[in-house]
Motif scaffolding. Structure first.
Motif: not given
Length: 109
Positions: A28, A32, A35-36, A63, A66
């Motif tokens: 996870l 993340e 994604k960032r 979310e 994004e």
């Protein structure tokens, strides 16, 4: 079965569960971070600040935005980097699509 054997089995089960949980958390965290990194490439600093302010007020909406940004960028349907003005326009379109009409009924007795 003696008590020591039962304790050993329980300990092994707990260790296995703990290892699985750690792997899930790491996966996870890695997702993340990816994604960032993608959002850092997609958005200008001003647009990223706007997204962070949105996250403070409406985390679920941020979310969803994004995810949509990443999908649109991967499909090549977004100018990269996305300026703050373009991001505002995109947010307005998304907001218009998801806006719910609220009706207020007053019942007097």
């Amino acid at each position: 079965m003696d008590v020591e054997e039962i304790k050993r089995k329980k300990l092994l089960e707990l260790q296995k569960k703990l290892a699985e949980q750690q792997q899930q958390e790491e996966a996870l965290l890695e997702a993340e971070m990816q994604k960032r990194a993608l959002l850092r490439k997609i958005l200008t600093p001003e647009a990223r600040e706007r997204l962070e302010r949105i996250r403070l007020a409406r985390p679920e909406f941020a979310e969803a935005v994004e995810v949509q940004l990443i999908q649109l960028a991967q499909l090549g349907r977004l100018p990269i980097p996305l300026s703050d003005e373009d991001f505002k326009a995109l947010l307005e379109r998304i907001s218009a699509l998801t806006k719910r009409k609220r009706e207020i009924k007053i019942v007097r007795k």
